[in-house]
Scaffold this motif. Structure first.
Motif, PDB file in Angstrom:
ATOM      1  N   ASP A  56       8.598  36.539  24.324  1.00 39.50           N
ATOM      2  CA  ASP A  56       7.788  37.338  23.408  1.00 39.50           C
ATOM      3  C   ASP A  56       8.676  38.146  22.474  1.00 39.50           C
ATOM      4  OD1 ASP A  56       5.480  36.417  24.623  1.00 39.50           O
ATOM      5  OD2 ASP A  56       5.122  38.240  25.788  1.00 39.50           O
ATOM      6  N   VAL A  57       8.072  38.615  21.388  1.00 32.91           N
ATOM      7  CA  VAL A  57       8.757  39.492  20.438  1.00 32.91           C
ATOM      8  C   VAL A  57       7.956  40.788  20.352  1.00 32.91           C
ATOM      9  CG1 VAL A  57       9.505  39.809  18.043  1.00 32.91           C
ATOM     10  CG2 VAL A  57       9.602  37.533  19.090  1.00 32.91           C
ATOM     11  N   LEU A  58       8.616  41.906  20.603  1.00 30.07           N
ATOM     12  CA  LEU A  58       7.985  43.218  20.455  1.00 30.07           C
ATOM     13  C   LEU A  58       8.333  43.753  19.080  1.00 30.07           C
ATOM     14  CD1 LEU A  58       6.471  45.720  21.510  1.00 30.07           C
ATOM     15  CD2 LEU A  58       8.671  46.531  22.398  1.00 30.07           C
ATOM     16  N   ILE A  59       7.314  44.166  18.327  1.00 28.78           N
ATOM     17  CA  ILE A  59       7.522  44.705  16.988  1.00 28.78           C
ATOM     18  C   ILE A  59       6.996  46.132  16.957  1.00 28.78           C
ATOM     19  CG2 ILE A  59       7.023  44.423  14.527  1.00 28.78           C
ATOM     20  CD1 ILE A  59       6.694  41.422  15.101  1.00 28.78           C
ATOM     21  N   VAL A  60       7.862  47.060  16.525  1.00 28.26           N
ATOM     22  CA  VAL A  60       7.543  48.489  16.501  1.00 28.26           C
ATOM     23  C   VAL A  60       7.900  49.037  15.126  1.00 28.26           C
ATOM     24  CG1 VAL A  60       7.917  50.709  17.657  1.00 28.26           C
ATOM     25  CG2 VAL A  60       8.159  48.593  18.952  1.00 28.26           C
ATOM     26  N   VAL A  85      12.961  39.340  26.129  1.00 27.28           N
ATOM     27  CA  VAL A  85      12.083  39.777  25.041  1.00 27.28           C
ATOM     28  C   VAL A  85      12.945  40.243  23.871  1.00 27.28           C
ATOM     29  CG1 VAL A  85      10.341  41.486  24.359  1.00 27.28           C
ATOM     30  CG2 VAL A  85      10.289  40.499  26.667  1.00 27.28           C
ATOM     31  N   SER A  86      12.633  39.772  22.671  1.00 27.31           N
ATOM     32  CA  SER A  86      13.312  40.264  21.473  1.00 27.31           C
ATOM     33  C   SER A  86      12.568  41.496  20.973  1.00 27.31           C
ATOM     34  CB  SER A  86      13.321  39.197  20.385  1.00 27.31           C
ATOM     35  OG  SER A  86      14.072  38.086  20.818  1.00 27.31           O
ATOM     36  N   ASN A  91      11.056  49.777  10.394  1.00 26.39           N
ATOM     37  CA  ASN A  91      11.548  50.821   9.504  1.00 26.39           C
ATOM     38  C   ASN A  91      13.073  50.770   9.362  1.00 26.39           C
ATOM     39  OD1 ASN A  91      10.807  53.072   7.840  1.00 26.39           O
ATOM     40  ND2 ASN A  91      11.738  54.407   9.363  1.00 26.39           N
ATOM     41  N   GLU A  92      13.755  50.534  10.468  1.00 22.96           N
ATOM     42  CA  GLU A  92      15.217  50.508  10.460  1.00 22.96           C
ATOM     43  C   GLU A  92      15.778  49.110  10.168  1.00 22.96           C
ATOM     44  OE1 GLU A  92      13.739  53.916  12.746  1.00 22.96           O
ATOM     45  OE2 GLU A  92      13.370  51.773  12.978  1.00 22.96           O
ATOM     46  N   ARG A  93      14.880  48.105  10.109  1.00 28.39           N
ATOM     47  CA  ARG A  93      15.260  46.708   9.882  1.00 28.39           C
ATOM     48  C   ARG A  93      16.288  46.229  10.911  1.00 28.39           C
ATOM     49  NH1 ARG A  93      15.464  47.424   3.475  1.00 28.39           N
ATOM     50  NH2 ARG A  93      13.227  47.394   3.163  1.00 28.39           N
ATOM     51  N   LEU A  94      15.981  46.527  12.161  1.00 26.79           N
ATOM     52  CA  LEU A  94      16.857  46.135  13.263  1.00 26.79           C
ATOM     53  C   LEU A  94      16.132  45.162  14.174  1.00 26.79           C
ATOM     54  CD1 LEU A  94      18.467  49.488  14.421  1.00 26.79           C
ATOM     55  CD2 LEU A  94      19.632  47.543  13.425  1.00 26.79           C
ATOM     56  N   SER A  95      16.847  44.133  14.595  1.00 24.48           N
ATOM     57  CA  SER A  95      16.305  43.190  15.571  1.00 24.48           C
ATOM     58  C   SER A  95      17.315  43.013  16.684  1.00 24.48           C
ATOM     59  CB  SER A  95      16.034  41.831  14.920  1.00 24.48           C
ATOM     60  OG  SER A  95      14.944  41.929  14.042  1.00 24.48           O
ATOM     61  N   ALA A 102      22.044  38.072  21.839  1.00 25.70           N
ATOM     62  CA  ALA A 102      22.178  39.461  21.392  1.00 25.70           C
ATOM     63  C   ALA A 102      23.519  39.675  20.690  1.00 25.70           C
ATOM     64  CB  ALA A 102      22.055  40.400  22.578  1.00 25.70           C
ATOM     65  N   SER A 103      23.452  40.353  19.566  1.00 28.13           N
ATOM     66  CA  SER A 103      24.637  40.623  18.770  1.00 28.13           C
ATOM     67  C   SER A 103      25.263  41.955  19.186  1.00 28.13           C
ATOM     68  CB  SER A 103      24.222  40.682  17.297  1.00 28.13           C
ATOM     69  OG  SER A 103      25.111  41.453  16.548  1.00 28.13           O
ATOM     70  N   PRO A 104      26.592  41.989  19.392  1.00 30.16           N
ATOM     71  CA  PRO A 104      27.256  43.259  19.717  1.00 30.16           C
ATOM     72  C   PRO A 104      27.079  44.287  18.597  1.00 30.16           C
ATOM     73  CG  PRO A 104      28.737  41.414  20.110  1.00 30.16           C
ATOM     74  CD  PRO A 104      27.512  40.868  19.434  1.00 30.16           C
TER      75      PRO A 104
END
Length: 193
Positions: A56-60, A85-86, A91-95, A102-104
């Motif tokens: 799943d992808v959680l979007i906040v 879960v991604s 607002n911060e444009r972060l994923s 996962a990116s360091p």
């Protein structure tokens, strides 16, 4: 599944902006709490955390909508990504991708942005307290409005006089026991507000 989480507080009662943003990102299910970020009892957050599954992808909307401080934010995102879960903050444009994707760099950005968000909230709170202190000095700050009438306190006192327990008397007039106790003490001069 694309899942959205929305939180609005007493300072931000209208969830429409957050919900509209989630619709633009094809969110299929939304969980929404109407409580302060400081409040640990967020039932919809708990439901969302139980509901969300691997893949799943959680979007906040933003970092501060999900967690109340940096430690909670890091723990929650790490837990979610560890469960597959991604997590995306609009607002911060972060994923933050799950598992080995996962990116360091995104982990570093989460820490930095979370720290700035926490710093900003503490500065707002400090300015608010300074403003209240200045208003008190000028005599224009009235404080919180009284929530209990003299009639309610009189009725509670009457019920207490005939042996009704404080909790039952408070319930009878529609106030909490702690509020009744506070106002009874204030009217007796034992407590100053």
């Amino acid at each position: 599944m694309r899942i959205g989480y929305v939180r609005v507080s007493s300072l931000d009662h209208n969830p429409d902006q957050q919900i509209e943003e989630l619709k633009l990102h094809q969110v299929e299910k939304v969980f929404m709490d109407k409580v302060s970020g400081k409040n640990l009892d967020r039932p919809e957050l708990q439901k969302m955390l139980s509901f969300i599954r691997e893949g799943d992808v959680l979007i906040v909307h933003s970092l501060d909508r999900l967690a109340r401080n940096l430690a909670d934010l890091l723990t929650m995102v790490q837990d979610l990504t560890g469960r597959g879960v991604s997590v995306t903050f609009l607002n911060e444009r972060l994923s933050f991708e799950s598992g080995k994707d996962a990116s360091p760099t995104s982990k570093l950005m989460l820490s930095v942005i979370g720290a700035f968000a926490e710093f900003e909230r503490s500065m707002i709170k400090r300015r608010q307290m300074e403003g209240i202190a200045l208003a008190k000095e000028r005599g224009v700050y009235k404080g919180r409005q009284r929530t209990v009438t003299e009639e309610q306190i009189s009725k509670i006192r009457s019920l207490l006089d005939v042996g009704v327990p404080l909790a039952a008397a408070a319930r009878e007039v529609g106030v909490s026991r702690s509020t009744a106790y506070k106002y009874l003490n204030m009217s007796e001069g034992n407590c100053h507000d």
